[in-house]
Design an enzyme around this catalytic site. Sequence first.
Site, PDB file in Angstrom:
ATOM      1  N   MET A  19      42.519  30.261  52.168  1.00 42.96           N
ATOM      2  CA  MET A  19      41.639  29.780  53.254  1.00 42.96           C
ATOM      3  C   MET A  19      41.481  28.274  53.151  1.00 42.96           C
ATOM      4  O   MET A  19      41.311  27.745  52.050  1.00 42.96           O
ATOM      5  CB  MET A  19      40.265  30.433  53.155  1.00 42.96           C
ATOM      6  CG  MET A  19      40.292  31.950  53.144  1.00 42.96           C
ATOM      7  SD  MET A  19      38.617  32.596  53.251  1.00 42.96           S
ATOM      8  CE  MET A  19      38.902  34.329  52.885  1.00 42.96           C
ATOM      9  N   HIS A  64      47.855  36.230  52.242  1.00 41.95           N
ATOM     10  CA  HIS A  64      47.250  36.225  53.575  1.00 41.95           C
ATOM     11  C   HIS A  64      46.775  34.809  53.854  1.00 41.95           C
ATOM     12  O   HIS A  64      45.778  34.362  53.284  1.00 41.95           O
ATOM     13  CB  HIS A  64      46.086  37.237  53.592  1.00 41.95           C
ATOM     14  CG  HIS A  64      45.325  37.293  54.869  1.00 41.95           C
ATOM     15  ND1 HIS A  64      44.110  37.928  54.973  1.00 41.95           N
ATOM     16  CD2 HIS A  64      45.582  36.789  56.105  1.00 41.95           C
ATOM     17  CE1 HIS A  64      43.653  37.821  56.206  1.00 41.95           C
ATOM     18  NE2 HIS A  64      44.526  37.126  56.916  1.00 41.95           N
ATOM     19  N   SER A  92      42.227  42.899  47.128  1.00 44.70           N
ATOM     20  CA  SER A  92      42.057  41.481  47.433  1.00 44.70           C
ATOM     21  C   SER A  92      41.337  40.768  46.296  1.00 44.70           C
ATOM     22  O   SER A  92      40.199  41.098  45.958  1.00 44.70           O
ATOM     23  CB  SER A  92      41.252  41.299  48.719  1.00 44.70           C
ATOM     24  OG  SER A  92      40.857  39.948  48.829  1.00 44.70           O
ATOM     25  N   GLY A 107      38.781  44.467  48.994  1.00 44.37           N
ATOM     26  CA  GLY A 107      38.268  43.470  48.059  1.00 44.37           C
ATOM     27  C   GLY A 107      37.077  44.005  47.303  1.00 44.37           C
ATOM     28  O   GLY A 107      37.183  44.439  46.150  1.00 44.37           O
ATOM     29  N   SER A 108      35.914  44.015  47.969  1.00 42.89           N
ATOM     30  CA  SER A 108      34.696  44.423  47.270  1.00 42.89           C
ATOM     31  C   SER A 108      34.741  45.884  46.838  1.00 42.89           C
ATOM     32  O   SER A 108      34.177  46.238  45.803  1.00 42.89           O
ATOM     33  CB  SER A 108      33.464  44.137  48.129  1.00 42.89           C
ATOM     34  OG  SER A 108      33.691  44.503  49.466  1.00 42.89           O
ATOM     35  N   MET A 111      45.002  32.186  55.833  1.00 39.80           N
ATOM     36  CA  MET A 111      44.010  31.921  56.884  1.00 39.80           C
ATOM     37  C   MET A 111      43.869  30.410  56.978  1.00 39.80           C
ATOM     38  O   MET A 111      42.872  29.821  56.535  1.00 39.80           O
ATOM     39  CB  MET A 111      42.678  32.600  56.527  1.00 39.80           C
ATOM     40  CG  MET A 111      42.718  34.113  56.768  1.00 39.80           C
ATOM     41  SD  MET A 111      41.458  34.992  55.838  1.00 39.80           S
ATOM     42  CE  MET A 111      42.312  35.144  54.288  1.00 39.80           C
ATOM     43  N   HIS A 113      46.611  41.204  46.881  1.00 35.85           N
ATOM     44  CA  HIS A 113      46.353  40.462  48.117  1.00 35.85           C
ATOM     45  C   HIS A 113      45.635  39.154  47.772  1.00 35.85           C
ATOM     46  O   HIS A 113      44.579  39.161  47.136  1.00 35.85           O
ATOM     47  CB  HIS A 113      45.486  41.333  49.024  1.00 35.85           C
ATOM     48  CG  HIS A 113      45.200  40.779  50.373  1.00 35.85           C
ATOM     49  ND1 HIS A 113      46.046  40.949  51.450  1.00 35.85           N
ATOM     50  CD2 HIS A 113      44.144  40.072  50.842  1.00 35.85           C
ATOM     51  CE1 HIS A 113      45.522  40.371  52.519  1.00 35.85           C
ATOM     52  NE2 HIS A 113      44.359  39.829  52.183  1.00 35.85           N
ATOM     53  N   MET A 123      43.022  42.632  61.523  1.00 32.47           N
ATOM     54  CA  MET A 123      41.781  42.339  60.788  1.00 32.47           C
ATOM     55  C   MET A 123      40.664  43.255  61.279  1.00 32.47           C
ATOM     56  O   MET A 123      40.446  43.392  62.484  1.00 32.47           O
ATOM     57  CB  MET A 123      41.354  40.885  60.999  1.00 32.47           C
ATOM     58  CG  MET A 123      42.248  39.840  60.348  1.00 32.47           C
ATOM     59  SD  MET A 123      42.365  39.967  58.553  1.00 32.47           S
ATOM     60  CE  MET A 123      40.651  39.752  58.038  1.00 32.47           C
ATOM     61  N   GLY A 164      37.462  35.336  56.728  1.00 38.09           N
ATOM     62  CA  GLY A 164      36.728  34.235  56.109  1.00 38.09           C
ATOM     63  C   GLY A 164      35.946  34.627  54.871  1.00 38.09           C
ATOM     64  O   GLY A 164      35.840  33.837  53.944  1.00 38.09           O
ATOM     65  N   PHE A 165      35.432  35.840  54.854  1.00 38.22           N
ATOM     66  CA  PHE A 165      34.578  36.229  53.733  1.00 38.22           C
ATOM     67  C   PHE A 165      34.800  37.691  53.348  1.00 38.22           C
ATOM     68  O   PHE A 165      35.090  38.522  54.213  1.00 38.22           O
ATOM     69  CB  PHE A 165      33.100  36.026  54.087  1.00 38.22           C
ATOM     70  CG  PHE A 165      32.781  34.594  54.428  1.00 38.22           C
ATOM     71  CD1 PHE A 165      32.506  33.671  53.424  1.00 38.22           C
ATOM     72  CD2 PHE A 165      32.814  34.161  55.753  1.00 38.22           C
ATOM     73  CE1 PHE A 165      32.252  32.344  53.727  1.00 38.22           C
ATOM     74  CE2 PHE A 165      32.555  32.826  56.070  1.00 38.22           C
ATOM     75  CZ  PHE A 165      32.278  31.915  55.059  1.00 38.22           C
ATOM     76  N   GLY A 166      34.606  37.976  52.074  1.00 39.52           N
ATOM     77  CA  GLY A 166      34.651  39.353  51.603  1.00 39.52           C
ATOM     78  C   GLY A 166      33.297  40.010  51.822  1.00 39.52           C
ATOM     79  O   GLY A 166      32.312  39.345  52.169  1.00 39.52           O
ATOM     80  N   GLY A 167      33.270  41.312  51.644  1.00 38.90           N
ATOM     81  CA  GLY A 167      31.996  42.040  51.676  1.00 38.90           C
ATOM     82  C   GLY A 167      31.365  42.191  53.043  1.00 38.90           C
ATOM     83  O   GLY A 167      30.179  42.519  53.138  1.00 38.90           O
ATOM     84  N   ASP A 176      44.039  35.697  49.304  1.00 39.73           N
ATOM     85  CA  ASP A 176      43.533  35.095  50.536  1.00 39.73           C
ATOM     86  C   ASP A 176      43.493  33.571  50.426  1.00 39.73           C
ATOM     87  O   ASP A 176      42.693  33.020  49.668  1.00 39.73           O
ATOM     88  CB  ASP A 176      42.124  35.625  50.818  1.00 39.73           C
ATOM     89  CG  ASP A 176      42.140  37.103  51.173  1.00 39.73           C
ATOM     90  OD1 ASP A 176      42.721  37.434  52.222  1.00 39.73           O
ATOM     91  OD2 ASP A 176      41.600  37.915  50.395  1.00 39.73           O
ATOM     92  N   ASP A 218      42.515  44.952  56.952  1.00 43.96           N
ATOM     93  CA  ASP A 218      41.864  44.076  55.973  1.00 43.96           C
ATOM     94  C   ASP A 218      40.461  43.750  56.461  1.00 43.96           C
ATOM     95  O   ASP A 218      40.289  43.187  57.543  1.00 43.96           O
ATOM     96  CB  ASP A 218      42.709  42.792  55.839  1.00 43.96           C
ATOM     97  CG  ASP A 218      42.139  41.803  54.830  1.00 43.96           C
ATOM     98  OD1 ASP A 218      41.172  42.134  54.130  1.00 43.96           O
ATOM     99  OD2 ASP A 218      42.685  40.670  54.772  1.00 43.96           O
ATOM    100  N   GLY A 219      39.464  44.106  55.628  1.00 42.20           N
ATOM    101  CA  GLY A 219      38.079  43.785  55.936  1.00 42.20           C
ATOM    102  C   GLY A 219      37.211  45.021  56.008  1.00 42.20           C
ATOM    103  O   GLY A 219      37.417  45.869  56.887  1.00 42.20           O
ATOM    104  N   GLY A 220      36.300  45.157  55.074  1.00 40.62           N
ATOM    105  CA  GLY A 220      35.367  46.280  55.085  1.00 40.62           C
ATOM    106  C   GLY A 220      36.018  47.621  54.806  1.00 40.62           C
ATOM    107  O   GLY A 220      35.450  48.669  55.103  1.00 40.62           O
TER     108      GLY A 220
HETATM  109  C1  DX5 Z   1      38.588  38.311  54.514  1.00 34.33           C
HETATM  110  C2  DX5 Z   1      39.814  38.520  53.664  1.00 34.33           C
HETATM  111  C3  DX5 Z   1      39.845  39.828  52.997  1.00 34.33           C
HETATM  112  C4  DX5 Z   1      38.673  40.082  52.081  1.00 34.33           C
HETATM  113  C5  DX5 Z   1      38.300  41.521  52.273  1.00 34.33           C
HETATM  114  O1  DX5 Z   1      38.800  37.335  55.449  1.00 34.33           O
HETATM  115  O2  DX5 Z   1      40.995  38.403  54.429  1.00 34.33           O
HETATM  116  O3  DX5 Z   1      41.076  40.057  52.322  1.00 34.33           O
HETATM  117  O4  DX5 Z   1      38.903  39.866  50.727  1.00 34.33           O
HETATM  118  O5  DX5 Z   1      37.183  41.799  51.525  1.00 34.33           O
HETATM  119  P1  DX5 Z   1      36.389  43.163  51.691  1.00 34.33           P
HETATM  120  O6  DX5 Z   1      37.354  44.248  51.350  1.00 34.33           O
HETATM  121  O7  DX5 Z   1      35.280  43.026  50.721  1.00 34.33           O
HETATM  122  O8  DX5 Z   1      35.931  43.229  53.116  1.00 34.33           O
HETATM  123 ZN    ZN Z   2      42.854  39.052  53.455  1.00 35.15          ZN
END
Ligand code: DX5
Ligand code: ZN
Length: 233
Positions: free
Chosen positions: A36, A65, A8, A196-197, A67, A32, A136, A141-144, A34, A174-176
């Site tokens: 938003m 993706h 991501s 992502g992270s 959102m 990927h 999900m 909404g947010f990475g990390g 995102d 997707d997420g964590g």
């Molecule tokens: C969050 C995004 C993800 C995000 C995941 O809403 O849809 O794609 O980048 O980031 P990580 O892998 O850091 O949770």
């Molecule tokens: Zn995503």
Amino acid sequence: MGVQISPSLLSADFARLADEAAAVEDSADWLHVDVMDNHFVPNLTLGLPVVESLLRATSMPIDCHLMIDDPDRWAAAYAEAGARSVTFHAEAAGAPVRTARAIRALGARAGLALKPATPVEPYVDLLDELDMLLVMTVEPGFGGQRFLDVVLPKIRRAREAIAGRGLQVWLQVDGGVSEETIERCADAGADVFVAGSAVYGADDPGKAVNALRDQAERATARASWRAGRAAPR
Ligand code: DX5
Ligand code: ZN
């Protein structure tokens, strides 16, 4: 298809998106992206013009993706621009079948995303209209953010629904998703992993993708959901 990894760009440096894409070109399957809108989710990232530029700057297939509110209105434009996969949220779509068909008609893969509290059951009869289901594993909404284990049973039920219908629908998480959590996702039945992270926070993003893939492949080989699996050793 076996395990696929989709880094991501949300965790990448937005001023150097082309370079960040290049960093995973040899290791990842998808990029990927995102999108938003500060309405469907509280964050604001990028939209169609940036996706169009990115498509010109990389040869990697783009996994969009969305959102955003009202994907029925906007999703097709991402497919038309050249995104190879366009995923929109069930919670935001008024006409998910029509939107999925519009994406497919433009030659892209259609994905439907579910937030953690959205059950999969109302959507299983729509699976035939889809190429991918995104479950999900954090609130979008947010990475990390921290991976939500409570979603694992839904991933299992989604995998059962797909297998039970004999479909080839991909199941994305997707997420964590990280070295800590990817095996649980693979074991539950996911086959496309967004990170992502865990990728862009690593010193070597390409190496991080390879490590995640190895882990997911090993967990998949052991997983009970996988038909025709090799006997565990
Ligand atoms: C969050 C995004 C993800 C995000 C995941 O809403 O849809 O794609 O980048 O980031 P990580 O892998 O850091 O949770
Ligand atoms: Zn995503």
